[in-house]
Design an enzyme around this catalytic site. Structure first.
Site, PDB file in Angstrom:
ATOM      1  CG  ASP A  71      -4.959   2.231  -0.200  1.00  0.00           C
ATOM      2  OD1 ASP A  71      -5.903   2.157   0.614  1.00  0.00           O
ATOM      3  OD2 ASP A  71      -4.755   1.362  -1.070  1.00  0.00           O
ATOM      4  CG  HIS A 129      -2.064  -1.015   0.997  1.00  0.00           C
ATOM      5  ND1 HIS A 129      -2.044  -2.273   1.556  1.00  0.00           N
ATOM      6  CD2 HIS A 129      -3.211  -0.930   0.294  1.00  0.00           C
ATOM      7  CE1 HIS A 129      -3.140  -2.913   1.205  1.00  0.00           C
ATOM      8  NE2 HIS A 129      -3.862  -2.136   0.441  1.00  0.00           N
TER       9      HIS A 129
END
Ligand SMILES: Nc1nc2c(ncn2[C@@H]2O[C@H](COP(=O)(O)O)[C@@H](O)[C@H]2O)c(=O)[nH]1
Ligand SMILES: [Zn+2]
EC number: 3.1.4.-
Length: 966
Positions: A316, A275
């Site tokens: 994210d 991420h």
């Protein structure tokens, strides 16, 4: 074009940037030609021209005219470029490189170090040793260590550390040490300041650079590969996306503000394996590609495109590498802040608007407040939609509106945008394999890190992240089959242009992983067969010579499960593959063979039990509360994640061995049961984890059988259960004992209900196949009933060992052998053994199973993974956890005139294993060696299937027990 006569060429291939690989003083013409031909070779050949101060002048375009510098750095990022350079220079670069490396190695190993260097080395070593062994000095080494490993000084719990620091005055403020657990949670992997600074500088240097048409075209396809690009170049490409859609002029976005915004977004991504900023780039790029291929602006308008692109970039932000399940279970700061409701997504969103609060970064600063409100709502909606706990909710709603989709309906467009960002977010598998696979590795790295932390901290271990439970292919089969493909297909139904672009590649990816999974499983089975064979050779057999019962090794699970029909097919996630191999494997052209359930495909590699819980299901469980979104389009029922009336409102089925295994392994707890949960049988309240539960159930069942003496059907227990609230205690569970074919049929009717998840449907299929089996059996049993009634030798009059043996003898009838099978399978599944059709248990040596591709091959431990017997033994499926719980085997007559007398039934003898616990390894081996004895010990359990039904109870929230929810 004026080029200097001497050009320095720095040359790199792929991401390796072997900048000094080749350096040549080449005539200008040669470089010019090379540059031209490479840029014509296609979008995959990326040539980047830098001047000596590191400024990117051009990407895959012509050399800029009148360039002032006398030296250029030419970076070729692709194998083709490499080959071309080789060709054009006539040098064998690889050979050259190999030669240089060899000389280097030789120099390092053969030449002695200069004495001065050696002495220096010795001194450093001595000093290090002193530091580490002298207590009064070791804080120095510690501080160095912690600095290196990015621990903060304030977590060091070395007793002398603080005082020494204080004495020396190194630290003015010494915060209280915090626990390592807290430390882990706080240990976001921030980028280092120097990296951020460098990228900022580089981006500033290149932000005006042109991006060639070839690259811009490539950027509009899902085949784009972000790997060869530096972070600042990715920022440039993100900028290009805004420019190519003319968003800056359409929405009066100042270009410098855009650059600041992009850089701040970059800065706020962490250095975690998956991420990270590159993931956000990939998501934005996929959105961009989809958007071009379907001409999205013409459908939803420019503003929505701006919202989508910006949402992707922010979706994210500041991801810590531990997902919501962890946040909620570990009760992290984020979970507490957001009351367990999409903690991460709320955080990403919040960080995004923090960035936008800064005037210099606020790309929407020229917006009127009404418009800003719209944009803000849109971004929040999109980012919150990426919580996988809401996958089913969003997908169900989207499917409902698709047939009547109206681009003028704001609610429809909102839902489409949510699906678009979700698709982009999980679109990795729609990319070419060489692009997708490294991402998967990174994702698994992050998964494993989380599950390791969960184990360390005593938190529930997220099953799809557990390195002991999943493999790369099993994880992908599950994720693609149950989550990704259904979503992509739903979008493909509306935007048909996407069928070829992303839906088909995803199908192919599933097919690839399915095959890989199958191959892995077969290899594993093969290894196990070798183990059991070798174990057998080393263990004196206690088997009677006339016994036909030997230890089997075959695809027990597979063969049993093969009977299951495939709910996956109902889910429109079928393969369209007509590949010959696939047909051979499964007798059908389906990706998951017609007779093979996806549950088989994603089987737990070691325990043999199915681990079909997808991220969606686990996340739904973790997210307990309702979330209100604007996705409601007023059509049909709204399903909320975690709501007990949501997508998990359904009937679940566990067969006896599954339930027994769950009880034994304590999995009822992890499946949502607590150990202090209980069920009602008649008027009795029983805990699931006690043997009394089984006893009582057996008695009740028997009673019922007596009441229905002509009952031919398998009996069923219906257990109402609450699977959602992991922490819920003392909830009552109703147990109905309906147990007839009608019941099963009605369950199957229920299974048409849309709210069932794929995994539910798989379980439904178990009932379906069981029903089909029952119906066949009834016909069979009717035919044979007369002869069975007459066959008094089949009657069992009392349950002692003799009786058990008689029961076993009666196993010749299909029904009895099924009962034995179901019980025996519980063992064989655990021990990776199996029973063949005529109930003869076979030694692997004799196993002619056509499903086993390695029946006679390789009897030695030949695979590299099986270096020693011990090693292989460890890798086999011996139970990992030995439960201390009593493990009882019920002897239960179901149809008294078939194989057990009334007396036997009345006694319902409970035969216990010797030590009342699961067999140990040695027991297992001896059982394997003398299966007949083993079989005699096994009894027949008629708990054919448990129908587990969730109660629709009010959540604590609905009851007002827990506050602070939306
Ligand atoms: N097993 C796999 N899981 C995947 C894959 N691609 C994505 N994912 C999961 O989805 C979420 C998406 O959410 P986000 O946090 O990125 O917004 C992600 O966390 C993964 O868990 C995949 O290819 N295989
Ligand atoms: Zn994401």
């Amino acid at each position: 074009m004026d080029l200097p006569t001497t050009v320095q060429v720095y040359f790199s291939v792929g991401q390796r940037h072997e900048a000094a690989l080749f350096r040549s003083d080449s005539p200008a013409e040669q470089i010019k030609d090379l540059f031209r031909s490479a840029s014509e070779a296609g979008p995959r050949d990326i040539l980047k021209l830098y001047n000596t101060s590191g400024q990117l002048l051009n990407i895959s375009g012509d050399l800029p005219p009148n360039t002032p510098d006398s030296r250029y750095s030419l970076q070729v990022v692709a194998a083709n470029g490499f080959a071309m350079l080789q060709e054009s220079t006539g040098n064998s670069l690889k050979a050259l490189e190999a030669r240089v490396s060899a000389i280097e190695r030789q120099l390092r190993s053969e030449l002695p170090l200069p004495p001065a260097v050696e002495e220096l080395q010795r001194q450093v070593e001595e000093f290090r040793e002193k530091l580490e062994t002298t207590e009064s000095l070791s804080w120095l080494a510690l501080s160095r260590f912690f600095k290196r490993s990015r621990f903060h000084a304030n977590i060091i719990r070395f007793s002398g550390f603080y005082s020494i620091c204080n004495i020396l005055g190194f630290y003015k403020q010494l915060p209280e040490p915090i626990s390592s657990e807290e430390c882990r949670r706080l240990q976001y992997r921030r980028k280092s300041d120097s990296v951020k600074k460098r990228v900022k500088q580089n981006f500033a240097n290149i932000c005006e650079a042109q991006v060639s048409d070839a690259i811009r075209q490539w950027l509009r396809t899902p085949t784009f590969d972000a790997r060869p690009w530096e972070d600042e170049e990715l920022l440039l490409l993100l900028q290009q996306m805004y420019l190519d859609y003319d968003l800056c002029s359409k929405f009066a976005i100042d270009i410098n503000t855009l650059r600041n915004f992009l850089y701040e977004a970059y800065k706020n991504y962490n250095d975690v394996p998956f991420h990270n900023f590159r993931h956000c780039f990939c998501v934005a790029q996929m959105m961009y590609a989809i958007s071009w291929s379907v001409d999205l602006p013409s459908k939803v308008g420019d503003l929505e495109v701006l919202i989508l692109l910006t949402s992707c970039i922010c979706h994210d932000l500041d991801h810590p590498g531990y997902n919501n399940i962890y946040q909620i279970n570990a009760k992290t700061e984020l979970a507490i802040r957001y009351n367990d409701i999409s903690p991460l997504e709320n955080h990403h969103c919040s960080v995004a608007f923090r960035i936008l609060e800064n005037e210099d970064c606020n790309i929407f600063k020229s917006f009127k407040s009404e418009d800003f409100k719209t944009v803000r709502e849109g971004i929040i909606r999109c980012i919150l939609a990426t919580d996988m706990a809401r996958h089913n909710e969003i997908l169900t709603n989207f499917r409902e509106i698709t047939p009547n989709f109206d681009y003028n309906d704001k609610a429809h467009v909102n839902l489409l945008c949510m699906v678009l960002i979700k698709v982009s977010d999980i679109s990795n598998e729609a990319r070419p394999m060489d692009v997708a696979e490294p991402w998967l590795d990174r994702l698994l790295q992050e998964f494993f890190k989380q599950s390791d932390a969960e184990k360390l901290e005593g938190l529930p271990v997220t099953p799809f992240m557990d390195r002991e439970k999943i493999t790369k292919p099993s994880s992908q089969c599950s994720f693609i089959g149950f989550v990704l493909l259904p979503l992509f297909e739903a979008l493909g139904d509306l935007l048909t242009e996407l069928q070829d672009l992303i839906v088909q590649p995803v199908r192919e990816a599933l097919e690839y992983y399915r095959r890989l999974n199958e191959a892995t499983r077969e290899e594993r089975l093969h290894r196990k067969s070798i183990v059991s064979e070798m174990t057998d050779q080393h263990t004196p057999s206690t088997q009677s010579p006339d016994s036909a019962v030997t230890v089997p090794k075959s695809l027990s699970n597979a063969s049993v499960k093969l009977k299951k029909s495939l709910s996956f097919q109902q889910n429109r996630s079928r393969s369209r593959s007509t590949d010959e191999d696939t047909e051979q494997s499964f007798g059908s052209g389906n990706m998951i063979g017609e007779e093979q359930s996806l549950e088989d495909v994603v089987e737990d590699p070691e325990s043999g039990e199915s681990e079909t819980a997808t991220e969606v299901e686990v996340s739904e469980k973790a997210l307990k509360f309702k979330i209100s979104t604007e996705s409601s389009v007023g059509t049909g029922r709204k399903s909320y994640p975690g709501s007990r009336k949501g997508s998990r409102e359904r009937v679940q089925h566990f067969n006896s061995s599954e339930l027994a295994r769950m009880i034994q392994k304590g999995k009822l707890r992890s499946a949502g049961f607590s150990f202090d949960q209980h069920c009602m049988i008649g008027n009795k309240k029983l805990s699931f984890d006690t043997p009394e539960f089984l006893d009582e159930y057996a008695l009740t069942l028997k009673k019922r059988l007596d009441d229905q003496s002509d009952s031919e059907e398998e009996k069923q227990c219906v257990v109402s259960k609450e699977t959602l609230n992991l922490n819920k205690r003392n909830s009552e569970h109703l147990v109905k004992i309906p147990s007839n074919l009608e019941e099963k049929r009605s369950i199957l009717k229920c299974s048409d209900n849309k709210s069932f998840t794929n995994a539910d449907k798989l379980r439904m299929n178990n009932v379906k196949s069981s029903l089909e089996d029952d119906e066949k059996l009834i016909v069979n049993n009717r035919k044979n009933s007369q002869s069975r009634v007459n066959n008094t030798s089949d009657s069992v009059n009392s349950i002692d060992k003799d009786e058990v043996r008689k029961v076993q003898a009666a196993a010749g009838s299909p029904r009895n052998s099924r009962s034995i099978f179901s019980r025996f399978r519980q063992f064989t599944d655990r021990f990776s053994l199996s029973v063949d059709k005529d109930s003869k248990v076979k030694h692997p040596k004799n196993n002619n199973s056509t499903r086993n591709p390695f029946p006679h091959k390789k009897k030695k431990l030949e695979t590299p993974c099986c270096r020693s017997l011990e090693e292989v033994g460890r890798a086999s499926t011996l139970p990992k956890t030995k439960s201390k719980k009593a493990w009882k085997f019920l002897v239960l007559g179901k149809e008294k005139d078939k194989w057990a007398s009334d007396a036997a039934v009345d006694k319902l003898a409970v035969v216990e294993t010797d030590n009342q616990s699961l067999p140990s390894t040695s027991q297992l081996q001896s059982n394997c060696a003398s299966p007949k004895t083993h079989l005699e010990k096994l009894e027949i359990v008629s708990l054919k299937e448990f129908k587990v039904e969730e109660t629709v109870e009010k959540t604590g929230v609905e009851k007002g027990e827990e506050g602070g929810v939306i």
